[in-house]
Design an enzyme around this catalytic site. Structure first.
Site, short mmCIF file in Angstrom:
data_model
loop_
_atom_site.label_atom_id
_atom_site.label_comp_id
_atom_site.label_asym_id
_atom_site.label_seq_id
_atom_site.Cartn_x
_atom_site.Cartn_y
_atom_site.Cartn_z
N SER A 70 39.27 53.76 7.98
CA SER A 70 39.18 54.77 6.92
C SER A 70 39.51 54.19 5.55
CB SER A 70 40.14 55.93 7.20
OG SER A 70 39.82 56.56 8.41
N1 SAM Z 1 42.22 56.07 12.14
C1 SAM Z 1 41.29 54.98 12.13
C2 SAM Z 1 41.74 53.80 11.35
O1 SAM Z 1 42.78 53.85 10.70
O2 SAM Z 1 41.03 52.79 11.41
C3 SAM Z 1 39.94 55.42 11.64
C4 SAM Z 1 39.17 55.86 12.75
S1 SAM Z 1 37.46 56.08 12.67
C5 SAM Z 1 37.16 56.84 11.13
C6 SAM Z 1 37.38 57.42 13.86
C7 SAM Z 1 37.74 57.01 15.26
O3 SAM Z 1 37.74 58.20 16.07
C8 SAM Z 1 36.77 56.04 15.91
O4 SAM Z 1 37.45 54.91 16.35
C9 SAM Z 1 36.20 56.84 17.08
O5 SAM Z 1 35.89 56.07 18.22
C10 SAM Z 1 37.32 57.81 17.36
N2 SAM Z 1 36.94 59.02 18.09
C11 SAM Z 1 35.82 59.79 17.96
N3 SAM Z 1 35.85 60.81 18.83
C12 SAM Z 1 37.00 60.68 19.54
C13 SAM Z 1 37.60 61.44 20.59
N4 SAM Z 1 37.04 62.54 21.11
N5 SAM Z 1 38.78 61.02 21.07
C14 SAM Z 1 39.40 59.91 20.57
N6 SAM Z 1 38.89 59.16 19.58
C15 SAM Z 1 37.70 59.55 19.06
#
Ligand code: SAM
Length: 222
Positions: A70
């Site tokens: 992010s």
């Molecule tokens: N918080 C992260 C960072 O600091 O890098 C940013 C994460 S990215 C914007 C969103 C993440 O949410 C991705 O890694 C994706 O695989 C995960 N994601 C999407 N749907 C999900 C779910 N149902 N359960 C867990 N993780 C999920």
């Protein structure tokens, strides 16, 4: 195996972080503890290698498996919205690179983080191990929250949900806060903060526009 000595933080990185902190201050982040956490956590440890010039830009950046680390402003903004107190028990949905979880930890929180994509979780786990820090990581569908470890003081969702899953508000303590981007995964979304004010009632604040990758899973986007 990643070792502590592999985690490098040069004077150049530290200077870049100082500049990032002042940029975030100008963009409206006011919580000193959040700014300190951004100033203390080396983003390069969570960033794809070979893209050094992008590490401290205030922008999201692609990581593996079509996901993103992010934007620093977004990480700071979501963290600020949680209004954390030391030792708060916080659930993050979407571990991704691990950067947001490391910021929550630097705020003094006890961090639980769920990730859908196992290789991303394993990579973040290696970094936390090398750092020598404790973050509880879980592989699975975070759209359901983490009922076995509830209740939480705060839940922060780092992927965009089609609507606010009730599972999250039910896993908050009374007075606890959920910060979540909601909206169409292909368009501009809206950051929302939902406070659980009683056993049965919540209070919703509709905040800034934002842009996230979709939340997958049974209560996310199919
Ligand atoms: N918080 C992260 C960072 O600091 O890098 C940013 C994460 S990215 C914007 C969103 C993440 O949410 C991705 O890694 C994706 O695989 C995960 N994601 C999407 N749907 C999900 C779910 N149902 N359960 C867990 N993780 C999920």
């Amino acid at each position: 195996m990643l070792k502590k000595t592999d985690l490098i933080d040069t004077l150049i990185h530290q200077g870049q972080r100082k500049r990032l902190v002042s940029e975030l201050t100008k963009k409206g982040i006011a919580d000193e503890k959040v700014l300190q956490a951004i100033g203390n956590v080396p983003r390069q440890w969570f960033f794809p290698t070979d893209f050094d010039q992008f590490i401290y830009r205030d922008a999201a950046f692609p990581i593996d498996h079509g996901q993103t680390i992010s934007q620093p402003y977004t990480v700071a903004y979501q963290t600020e919205l949680l209004g954390l107190k030391p030792n708060d028990k916080v659930l993050e949905i979407g571990t991704g690179s691990g950067y947001q979880a490391a910021i929550l930890l630097a705020m003094g929180a006890k961090v639980y983080s769920v990730e859908y994509i196992l290789p991303l979780l394993k990579k973040a786990n290696k970094i936390f191990k090398a750092m020598g820090v404790e973050i509880q990581l879980f592989h699975g569908d975070g759209s359901l929250g983490l009922p076995l470890h509830a209740p939480f003081d705060s839940i922060v969702v780092t992927a965009c949900a089609p609507a606010v899953p009730e599972t999250y508000t039910k896993q908050l303590k009374i007075g606890g806060k959920l910060v979540i981007p909601v909206g169409d995964a292909e368009k501009v979304q809206t950051m929302m903060r939902i406070t659980r004010v009683s056993e049965t009632q919540t209070q919703t604040e509709v905040l800034q526009p934002c842009k996230f990758v979709p939340l997958k899973g049974s209560l996310g986007w199919k």
